[in-house]
Design an enzyme around this catalytic site. Sequence first.
Site, PDB file in Angstrom:
ATOM      1  N   LYS A   1      46.371  46.700  45.282  1.00  0.00           N
ATOM      2  CA  LYS A   1      47.266  45.545  45.343  1.00  0.00           C
ATOM      3  C   LYS A   1      48.044  45.487  46.670  1.00  0.00           C
ATOM      4  O   LYS A   1      48.059  46.444  47.428  1.00  0.00           O
ATOM      5  CB  LYS A   1      48.243  45.581  44.158  1.00  0.00           C
TER       6      LYS A   1
HETATM    7  C1  PLP Z   1      44.674  40.019  37.496  1.00  0.00           C
HETATM    8  C2  PLP Z   1      45.064  41.400  37.054  1.00  0.00           C
HETATM    9  N1  PLP Z   1      45.823  41.537  35.960  1.00  0.00           N
HETATM   10  C3  PLP Z   1      46.211  42.743  35.519  1.00  0.00           C
HETATM   11  C4  PLP Z   1      45.845  43.887  36.174  1.00  0.00           C
HETATM   12  C5  PLP Z   1      46.207  45.186  35.567  1.00  0.00           C
HETATM   13  O1  PLP Z   1      46.910  46.017  36.399  1.00  0.00           O
HETATM   14  P1  PLP Z   1      46.801  47.602  36.284  1.00  0.00           P
HETATM   15  O2  PLP Z   1      45.490  48.011  36.855  1.00  0.00           O
HETATM   16  O3  PLP Z   1      47.961  48.082  37.082  1.00  0.00           O
HETATM   17  O4  PLP Z   1      46.927  47.954  34.859  1.00  0.00           O
HETATM   18  C6  PLP Z   1      45.085  43.791  37.349  1.00  0.00           C
HETATM   19  C7  PLP Z   1      44.749  44.971  38.154  1.00  0.00           C
HETATM   20  O5  PLP Z   1      43.771  45.608  38.086  1.00  0.00           O
HETATM   21  C8  PLP Z   1      44.658  42.514  37.801  1.00  0.00           C
HETATM   22  O6  PLP Z   1      43.900  42.378  38.874  1.00  0.00           O
END
Ligand code: PLP
Length: 397
Positions: A180
Site C-alpha cells: 500500500k
Molecule cells: C481493496 C482492498 N481491501 C482490503 C484489503 C485488505 O487489507 P489487508 O491485506 O491489510 O487485510 C486490501 C489489501 O490487500 C485491498 O486491496
Amino acid sequence: MGDSWRFDEREYNYIKEVLDSGFASGTSGSMNTRLETAFAERFNRAYAVTFNSGTTSLHASLWALGVGYGDEVITTPLTVISCMNAILACNAIPVFADIDPDTFLIDPESIRKRITRKTKAIMPVHLYGQVCDMKRIMEIAKEYNLGVVEDCAQCYLGTHNGRYGGTFGDVGSWSFENSKHMTTGDGGIIACDDEELATRIRKLSCQGFRNVTAQSGKVRVDKKLFQNPSYKRHDSYGFMYRLPEVAAAMGLAQLEKLEYFVLMRMAMAYRYHVVLRDCEWLIPQRHSYGKDDVHSYYTFAVKFLHPDVSWVEFRNKYVSLGGDGIYAAWTLCYKEDSMTGVQNMLGRMNLYIDYDISCFNAEQIQPQLMQFTTNQGSFSEMDKQQDCLDKTVRYFT
Ligand SMILES: Cc1ncc(COP(=O)(O)O)c(C=O)c1O
C-alpha cells in the site's frame, strides 16, 4: 540503516522510541495514539482507530454498524476476498453489485437494484486508488437508511468532489499491508466522526475492554482499580485486532511522508498515460467524475483489448524488456473456489445467496485487466518502466 526508498531515519527513530520505552506500556499504545491522532487530523475526521489489518478493520466497522445475522451488505465482486470475508464474519450475506465498465468501480445504479428489505450496509471499494462515485452512493444510502463503510485500502489522499475518499461514509477503512501507499508491514486503520461508533469499533478491536474510548486504547487507566480482584475488565464482546506499537511507530513515520509516496505513484502513472495516449488497445481506467477528483494511483490499471495478442504474450514481452511485471485482477469474489465452502457455511446458518449473483460487466472486464506497478522508488526506475511499456506497445502495434 538500510537503503530502501520507503524507510529512513524516521521509522528507525520512532521504532527506537518504542524499544527504549522497554515496552512498559506495551498494551497502552502511545505510538498507536499518536498515529491515530495524526491520521484523523490528516483525513479531517474526528476519530481514528488502528488495526492489525485492513481486513479486521472492515470486519469491526461492519459489526459496529450493526451488521449481523442474515443482513445483506452490498459490495463489488472486483475486490480482494477480504471484503466478502468481512461480511461473512458478521454472519451476513455478501451481495454483489456490478461495476462501471470504464472506471471499474462499483456502479451506483447496480447498487440500487440490489437493495432489498434485508440490506443493511454498502461497502464501496476505491479500487486502484480512485474514489467511487460517493455522491450518488451516499444519496442512495440516505434514501434507504444504509450504513456505508468505504474500503480505502488502495486509496490514500484520492478525492471525489474535492473530498478525500474515506470521509463520505460512516467509516473509512485503510490497509497498511506492504504493497500500500504507506505500510506497517501489515496493519490497518479506520476513521469516522461519530464518537459512539468509534468507541464500539475500538471495543471490538480489543476484547471489549471497559476502559477504552473513541480516543484511546489504554486498557489500564487506573492501576489500583485494574489490580483489584473484583474488577471486571470487559463490558462488551470483542476480538483482538490491535496494531503492535512497533508497527504503529512505523506507521507514524510513513504518514509523515504520505504526500511524497502518493506523488511518486502519480508521477509513474502520468508516464504510463503519456505512453498510452494514442494506443487503442490498452485503455486506462477512466478517471474522474469531475474536475475535483484526484486519483491516487495505487496501481495503473488498463483494459487490454488487443485483437491478436494474448494477455500472457503481452506480459511476457514486457517482462523480457525489463518491465516490472503486470498484475492481473483478482478472480471475482463469487468465482473463487472458496465460494463452495461459503455456500455450505451459510447453509448451515439457514442463510442463502438466493439472487442472481452474476455481474455482467465485472465478468467481461476482469480477464482484460492489467495492473502496472506504480511503486518505483526513483525517477530513473520510472524512466525504465515507461521505456519498457513504450517498447512493448510499439512491438505489438
Ligand atoms: C481493496 C482492498 N481491501 C482490503 C484489503 C485488505 O487489507 P489487508 O491485506 O491489510 O487485510 C486490501 C489489501 O490487500 C485491498 O486491496
